[in-house]
Design an enzyme around this catalytic site. Structure first.
Site, short mmCIF file in Angstrom:
data_model
loop_
_atom_site.label_atom_id
_atom_site.label_comp_id
_atom_site.label_asym_id
_atom_site.label_seq_id
_atom_site.Cartn_x
_atom_site.Cartn_y
_atom_site.Cartn_z
N ASP A 8 -59.59 67.18 -43.76
CA ASP A 8 -59.81 67.95 -44.97
C ASP A 8 -61.30 68.37 -44.94
O ASP A 8 -62.09 67.81 -44.18
CB ASP A 8 -59.49 67.08 -46.18
N ASP A 10 -63.71 69.83 -48.06
CA ASP A 10 -64.55 69.48 -49.21
C ASP A 10 -64.27 68.05 -49.70
O ASP A 10 -63.13 67.69 -49.97
CB ASP A 10 -64.31 70.47 -50.35
#
Ligand SMILES: [Zn+2]
Length: 334
Positions: A8, A10
Site C-alpha cells: 500500500d 499512503d
C-alpha cells in the site's frame, strides 16, 4: 516464478496527510527503507487507491509527480519498485480495480510471473488484508498510518500478522520463510545495499554448534556495535577442517536455523572456507566481533582494517563452550 510484496502507499510507505499528492510533503515513514532493503528477494509493487483523482482533488499527473519523488528517494537506498498500480476511481463508480479487488495482483501475476501464494500484501487498511485474501496472498496489517483505527475490523478478517511498523513486517516475512539465512553469493549485494541505506554492519563468525549462554552473550554484544548483524556460519566441512571429524554435532542447516531465532541476529550466511577472510572481504564490515581469546591481532584484523573497519573483542563467559557441553560439563558455571 517470482515472489512479490504488494505495498500500500499512503500510511504504509509514506506519511499520510489525507489525499496526499504534494511532492514537497513527501516523507518516508520510519523503518520503511530499512525494511525494504531486507526484502531483497522479493519483487516490489505498489498498489494504491487514489480516489482523490476521481473526486477532482488532484490530477493523475499530480499523483505521478508524487510517485516519482518517492521512487527517487527509494532508489537512493538501492530499492527498486517494479510498478505502481493505481485506481483513480471513487468507490461510487463501482470500478473493478479498487482495492480490495485483486485485479492488479492478477495482472502482476501475468506480467511478472508472480507466485501469489508466496507473496504478501502490506498495508494499514482492512482493504489491504481483504485484498490479500482475495488474491491468495498473506496479508500483514500495519499499525502505522490509519492502522490503529481499524483494528477491530481487521481482527475479524485474520491478517497473517499485525506489525507495529514496516521493519517489523519485513522481519516477520523473513522469519516466516527462514530467509534470515541468505546464500553466500548474495551476501555482498546485501551488504552493499545496507551500506547505501546508511547502515553500520557488524559481523561475527563461528561454528555455533550446540548453543549456550556464551553464544548468546557474544551475539547480543555484537549487535550493540552497529545496526545490522550478519553472522558467518562455518559450513560442516569448514567446522571439520578446524575441529576434526567429530564435529559439528548439528548440521549447518540446523545451526543456521537456531541462530536465526535470536532477535539480534539479522542475517546468517554459511561459508565453506577454513577461515572467514573471503567472506569479510565481500562484506567489508564496519565492526567485526571476535572472542577476546583470539586477541586484537586475530587473523581477521587485516582484512577488516584494510576496508576501514575495526575489531571489537568480547570476553567469553568462563565455563561455557560447546566442547564442555558435549562432555557433560556445560552448566557447571552459573
Ligand atoms: Zn478503479
Amino acid at each position: 516464478m517470482e515472489k512479490a510484496i504488494f505495498l500500500d502507499r499512503d500510511g504504509t510507505l509514506n506519511e499520510d496527510s489525507g489525499y496526499t499528492y504534494r511532492p514537497e510533503s513527501f516523507s518516508l515513514l520510519p523503518g520503511v527503507a530499512e525494511g525494504l532493503v531486507r526484502l531483497k528477494g522479493y519483487k516490489l509493487f505498489i498498489v494504491t487507491n487514489q480516489s482523490g483523482i476521481g473526486r477532482g482533488y488532484y490530477s493523475e499527473e499530480d499523483m505521478h509527480e508524487y510517485n516519482r519523488r518517492m521512487l527517487l528517494e527509494l532508489e537512493r537506498w538501492g530499492i527498486r519498485i517494479e510498478k505502481i498500480y493505481f485506481c483513480p476511481h471513487t468507490p461510487e463508480e463501482g470500478c473493478d480495480c479498487r482495492k480490495p479487488s485483486p485485479k492488479f495482483l492478477m495482472q502482476a501475476q501475468q506480467e511478472y510471473s508472480i507466485d501469489l501464494g508466496l507473496s504478501y500484501v502490506i498495508g494499514d487498511h482492512p482493504g489491504d488484508i481483504l485484498l490479500a485474501h482475495n488474491a491468495g496472498c498473506r496479508g500483514i496489517y500495519l499499525l502505522t498510518g490509519h492502522g490503529g483505527m481499524h483494528l477491530e475490523e481487521v481482527r475479524k478478517i485474520n491478517p497473517a500478522y499485525v506489525a507495529a511498523d514496516f521493519k517489523q513486517a519485513a522481519d516477520f516475512i523473513l522469519a516466516e520463510n527462514g530467509e534470515k539465512v541468505i546464500a553466500r553469493e548474495k551476501v555482498q549485494d546485501l551488504a552493499d545495499s545496507l551500506k547505501k541505506a546508511g547502515k553500520k554492519i557488524v559481523t561475527l563468525n563461528g561454528a555455533f554448534d550446540v548453543l549456550h549462554k556464551g553464544h548468546e552473550k557474544i551475539l547480543s554484544e555484537a549487535k550493540k556495535q552497529g545496526d545490522i548483524l550478519i553472522v558467518g556460519l562455518n559450513s560442516d566441512a569448514s567446522v571439520r577442517s578446524n575441529k576434526g571429524p567429530e564435529r559439528p554435532v548439528n548440521n549447518q542447516e540446523n545451526r543456521a536455523r537456531m541462530l536465526a531465532c535470536f532477535e539480534f541476529v539479522d542475517f546468517v550466511t554459511i561459508f565453506d572456507e577454513k577461515t572467514p577472510l573471503d567472506l569479510l572481504a565481500d562484506i567489508r564490515p564496519d565492526v567485526h566481533v571476535n572472542g577476546s581469546e583470539y586477541g586484537p591481532n586475530c587473523i581477521e584484523r587485516d582484512v577488516v582494517e584494510q576496508n576501514g573497519g575495526r575489531i571489537y573483542l568480547v570476553d567469553r563467559i568462563a565455563g561455557y563452550s560447546t566442547t564442555n557441553l558435549l562432555q557433560g560439563q556445560g552448566e557447571k558455571t552459573k
